[in-house]
Motif scaffolding. Structure first.
Motif, PDB file in Angstrom:
ATOM      1  N   UNK A 141       0.812  -1.221   0.000  1.00  0.00           N
ATOM      2  CA  UNK A 141       0.000   0.000   0.000  1.00  0.00           C
ATOM      3  C   UNK A 141       0.844   1.269   0.000  1.00  0.00           C
ATOM      4  N   UNK A 142       2.175   1.117  -0.038  1.00  0.00           N
ATOM      5  CA  UNK A 142       3.066   2.266  -0.088  1.00  0.00           C
ATOM      6  C   UNK A 142       3.574   2.742   1.248  1.00  0.00           C
ATOM      7  N   UNK A 143       3.053   2.232   2.343  1.00  0.00           N
ATOM      8  CA  UNK A 143       3.497   2.667   3.664  1.00  0.00           C
ATOM      9  C   UNK A 143       4.880   2.100   3.979  1.00  0.00           C
ATOM     10  N   UNK A 144       5.693   2.894   4.660  1.00  0.00           N
ATOM     11  CA  UNK A 144       7.035   2.448   5.036  1.00  0.00           C
ATOM     12  C   UNK A 144       6.942   1.455   6.183  1.00  0.00           C
ATOM     13  N   UNK A 145       7.571   0.288   6.015  1.00  0.00           N
ATOM     14  CA  UNK A 145       7.489  -0.749   7.043  1.00  0.00           C
ATOM     15  C   UNK A 145       8.829  -1.017   7.717  1.00  0.00           C
ATOM     16  N   UNK A 146       9.937  -0.590   7.111  1.00  0.00           N
ATOM     17  CA  UNK A 146      11.222  -0.808   7.773  1.00  0.00           C
ATOM     18  C   UNK A 146      12.283   0.115   7.195  1.00  0.00           C
ATOM     19  N   UNK A 147      13.264   0.403   8.019  1.00  0.00           N
ATOM     20  CA  UNK A 147      14.446   1.192   7.642  1.00  0.00           C
ATOM     21  C   UNK A 147      15.658   0.384   8.047  1.00  0.00           C
ATOM     22  N   UNK A 222      32.038 -20.919   4.285  1.00  0.00           N
ATOM     23  CA  UNK A 222      33.333 -20.917   4.972  1.00  0.00           C
ATOM     24  C   UNK A 222      33.268 -20.242   6.332  1.00  0.00           C
ATOM     25  N   UNK A 223      32.075 -19.787   6.734  1.00  0.00           N
ATOM     26  CA  UNK A 223      31.914 -19.145   8.029  1.00  0.00           C
ATOM     27  C   UNK A 223      32.260 -17.666   8.028  1.00  0.00           C
ATOM     28  N   UNK A 224      32.462 -17.079   6.854  1.00  0.00           N
ATOM     29  CA  UNK A 224      32.811 -15.654   6.789  1.00  0.00           C
ATOM     30  C   UNK A 224      31.553 -14.793   6.796  1.00  0.00           C
ATOM     31  N   UNK A 225      31.569 -13.772   7.642  1.00  0.00           N
ATOM     32  CA  UNK A 225      30.474 -12.815   7.707  1.00  0.00           C
ATOM     33  C   UNK A 225      30.610 -11.856   6.523  1.00  0.00           C
ATOM     34  N   UNK A 226      29.710 -11.966   5.541  1.00  0.00           N
ATOM     35  CA  UNK A 226      29.843 -11.136   4.342  1.00  0.00           C
ATOM     36  C   UNK A 226      28.780 -10.052   4.233  1.00  0.00           C
ATOM     37  N   UNK A 227      27.744 -10.139   5.045  1.00  0.00           N
ATOM     38  CA  UNK A 227      26.724  -9.084   5.072  1.00  0.00           C
ATOM     39  C   UNK A 227      26.178  -8.947   6.478  1.00  0.00           C
ATOM     40  N   UNK A 228      26.023  -7.722   6.933  1.00  0.00           N
ATOM     41  CA  UNK A 228      25.367  -7.445   8.209  1.00  0.00           C
ATOM     42  C   UNK A 228      24.316  -6.378   7.969  1.00  0.00           C
ATOM     43  N   UNK A 229      23.146  -6.599   8.534  1.00  0.00           N
ATOM     44  CA  UNK A 229      22.039  -5.664   8.354  1.00  0.00           C
ATOM     45  C   UNK A 229      21.489  -5.282   9.720  1.00  0.00           C
ATOM     46  N   UNK A 230      21.353  -3.986   9.948  1.00  0.00           N
ATOM     47  CA  UNK A 230      20.719  -3.477  11.156  1.00  0.00           C
ATOM     48  C   UNK A 230      19.480  -2.713  10.716  1.00  0.00           C
ATOM     49  N   UNK A 231      18.305  -3.226  11.050  1.00  0.00           N
ATOM     50  CA  UNK A 231      17.059  -2.617  10.596  1.00  0.00           C
ATOM     51  C   UNK A 231      16.081  -2.423  11.731  1.00  0.00           C
TER      52      UNK A 231
END
Length: 251
Positions: A141-147, A222-231
């Protein structure tokens, strides 16, 4: 008021009262911005205990219809329930579906050096250079749900740069497609927070409003952290559901 059945069981009294109060709000017995009567008066009118009445008001608050503050009572915030964005994230497949349901916008891209605070939150190495993507997701519906702010290596970020504006797929899926690095596991932490200024502004909320913070760390085989997201998600318009299944016989 007639009781209704929910899944074959009698509907709890507080939900009956919440529905009745919601109907009165919809018919403008109390205008938006107006205080509702004190709890003892409402409890008496419905002939229930104060605790049952409070549970009904909490239900209205969860729908965004009212706000409740100590010293200010219960105030009507809207005449119809706020749009809620509900999701169940119990697997990588459900996380992918969430990516399809909530459309992503990239609002900023910046190269940063991971400081001690970010390292403690995400597990990224302090002093490492990362590309930070600031994103906003919207419901149908266009409403913002996360940043969110997504942290990638500069090479991975450059590899998917041309895809970000047109693809609704998860960033981790785009990284896999362009670099071959696949997601083996995702570690997720959830906590309640007061929304800081930047996400609050993006979500059109007052700073300090209640929210849910999700920290997701994506690891390759291989256990490598390749992406981190804080939302963060607005607490009043987002619900999160998990299903727990017993893995073995009960003790």
């Amino acid at each position: 008021m007639d009781a209704r059945a929910v899944n074959g069981a009698k509907e709890p009294r507080y939900l009956q009262i919440a529905r009745g109060l919601a109907g009165e709000i919809a018919h403008q017995r109390w205008a938006v911005g107006e205080r509702m009567p004190p709890e003892p008066e409402l409890a008496s009118s419905y002939q229930v205990s104060r605790e049952t009445l409070r549970n009904a008001l909490r239900e209205l608050e969860s729908r965004g219809l009212v706000s409740r503050r100590k010293g200010d009572g219960t105030r009507v915030e809207r005449s119809a329930p706020a749009q809620r964005f509900d999701t169940s994230l119990g697997s990588l497949e459900e996380l992918t579906q969430y990516g399809r349901d909530a459309v992503r916008e990239i609002t900023a891209t910046q190269r940063i050096t991971v400081d001690a605070e970010l390292a403690a939150v995400t597990g990224l190495a302090a002093g490492a250079v990362r590309t930070r993507l600031t994103t906003l997701r919207r419901a149908p519906d266009g409403s913002a749900v996360s940043w969110s702010q997504v942290y990638l290596s500069p090479d991975d970020a450059a590899a998917i740069a041309d895809d970000l504006g047109s693809s609704t797929r998860l960033i981790s899926d785009l990284v896999q497609e362009r670099t071959g690095r696949s997601t083996h596991r995702v570690v997720q932490q959830v906590r309640a927070v007061a929304l800081p200024h930047e996400p609050a502004d993006a979500l059109d909320l007052e700073p300090g409003s209640p929210g849910l913070e999700f920290v997701r760390c994506y690891y390759d085989p291989d256990g490598e952290l390749f992406e981190a997201t804080v939302g963060v998600h607005p607490a009043e318009t987002f619900s999160y559901r998990t299903t727990l299944v017993r893995s073995g016989p009960s003790a």
